[in-house]
Design a protein around this motif. Structure first.
Motif, mmCIF file in Angstrom:
data_model
loop_
_atom_site.group_PDB
_atom_site.id
_atom_site.type_symbol
_atom_site.label_atom_id
_atom_site.label_comp_id
_atom_site.label_asym_id
_atom_site.label_seq_id
_atom_site.Cartn_x
_atom_site.Cartn_y
_atom_site.Cartn_z
ATOM 1 N N UNK A 31 41.005 -9.911 50.985
ATOM 2 C CA UNK A 31 41.342 -8.536 50.618
ATOM 3 C C UNK A 31 40.255 -7.560 51.062
ATOM 4 N N UNK A 32 38.991 -7.973 50.914
ATOM 5 C CA UNK A 32 37.885 -7.126 51.370
ATOM 6 C C UNK A 32 37.954 -6.943 52.876
ATOM 7 N N UNK A 33 38.295 -8.018 53.597
ATOM 8 C CA UNK A 33 38.411 -7.925 55.052
ATOM 9 C C UNK A 33 39.577 -7.024 55.461
ATOM 10 N N UNK A 34 40.611 -6.962 54.631
ATOM 11 C CA UNK A 34 41.756 -6.094 54.919
ATOM 12 C C UNK A 34 41.445 -4.627 54.654
ATOM 13 N N UNK A 35 40.353 -4.368 53.928
ATOM 14 C CA UNK A 35 39.978 -2.985 53.669
ATOM 15 C C UNK A 35 40.188 -2.505 52.254
ATOM 16 N N UNK A 36 40.590 -3.403 51.351
ATOM 17 C CA UNK A 36 40.760 -3.001 49.956
ATOM 18 C C UNK A 36 39.406 -2.660 49.331
ATOM 19 N N UNK A 37 39.437 -1.772 48.349
ATOM 20 C CA UNK A 37 38.212 -1.361 47.658
ATOM 21 C C UNK A 37 37.836 -2.316 46.534
#
Length: 293
Positions: A215-221
């Motif tokens: 999720x972090x790699x996808x850009x989520x905060x």
């Protein structure tokens, strides 16, 4: 773009408003935000009693910096209007709207808050959990550019999306990923934050850490969590890395040099760095400051 302050939302914990034991622990937890839930986590027979507890819960909010958010029932439900009024009276940091389908849903909730003279500091978060929301995500996100809309954050409702669409919930979320990326893209276009959905198997720490990293790699905060045991891993996954912070400081320092004043491009470590990279660096440093990194 929205002028919302940079606030860490790495870990966002759902706590049922009806669960006194869980509520008592909030002040001891390291999550960035808490969602006091009046919706899914509260049985219909308990909803009125849970709503009546809101004032006491928010009056005893933790002294430390932790966002306090109230998730109400849908405004189209029999509880929604009363939930919104009760939440607004308590002035939480934000009110989370479930079952958002269109931009109109955000605007109508905002109108209610304006008519009740609720301070502008009380923001609106929106659950993205229906096929209609995904079809209208661009128009909904566009509200983030207008501070008067109060919209500041999207929350992915992955369990509801699985239920509403009939897709298979595989461990790698392959069928959800296109929609998750759509949420991130829309959030960035509208200048709002976006946090990922929950990981249901809270005893599977390895699976949770993997999903956080993806999720972090996808850009989520950040990520919504359902158990305190998930907070530490979420905080780690969505915090800036030591290497990323060092690079951000180097970029900011390079552009701060007198000889680079007014320059659009500088050279750092053998590569060209533009002012768009400076903007990214400044945002990362602001996030780090928010979490004390």
């Amino acid at each position: 773009m929205s002028q919302n302050p940079v606030r860490p939302r790495r870990s966002v914990l759902y706590v049922p408003a009806s669960n006194d034991k869980a509520l008592a622990k909030i002040a001891t937890l390291a999550c960035d935000a808490v969602i006091i839930d009046l919706e899914d986590a509260v049985l219909p027979a308990e909803k009125a009693a849970a709503r009546e507890k809101l004032a006491g819960i928010l009056a005893n909010r933790p002294a430390r910096r932790c966002e306090m958010v109230v998730r109400i029932n849908a405004l189209t439900s029999q509880w929604g209007a009363d939930d919104l009024a009760a939440a607004a009276a308590c002035e939480p940091d934000a009110i989370l709207l479930p079952k958002v389908d269109t931009a109109r849903d955000i605007l109508e909730a905002g109108d209610h808050l304006d008519e009740a003279f609720v301070p502008d500091e009380v923001k609106l978060w929106a659950m993205v959990e229906t096929p209609k929301a995904l079809m209208n995500i661009g128009a909904i996100a566009e509200l983030g550019r207008d501070a008067a809309s109060r919209l500041s954050c999207f929350v992915a409702g992955t369990n509801d999306l699985v239920k509403e669409t009939g897709i298979q919930a595989t461990p790698d979320r392959r069928y959800l990923v296109p929609w998750l990326m759509q949420m991130v893209l829309a959030a960035r276009a509208g200048g709002v934050d976006v946090v990922d959905g929950v990981f249901n198997h809270f005893s599977d720490s390895v699976g949770f850490a993997r999903e956080c990293a993806e999720a972090a790699a996808m850009g989520f905060d950040g990520k919504t969590v359902i158990h305190p045991a998930q907070i530490e891993a979420a905080n780690a996954a969505f915090a800036p890395s030591v290497a990323a912070l060092a690079e951000a400081r180097a970029i900011a320092g390079m552009f701060a040099l007198p000889e680079n004043a007014g320059k659009g491009v500088v050279v750092l470590g053998g590569r060209m760095v533009e002012r768009l990279h400076l903007a990214q660096a400044e945002k990362l440093l602001a996030k780090a400051a928010g979490i004390g990194a």
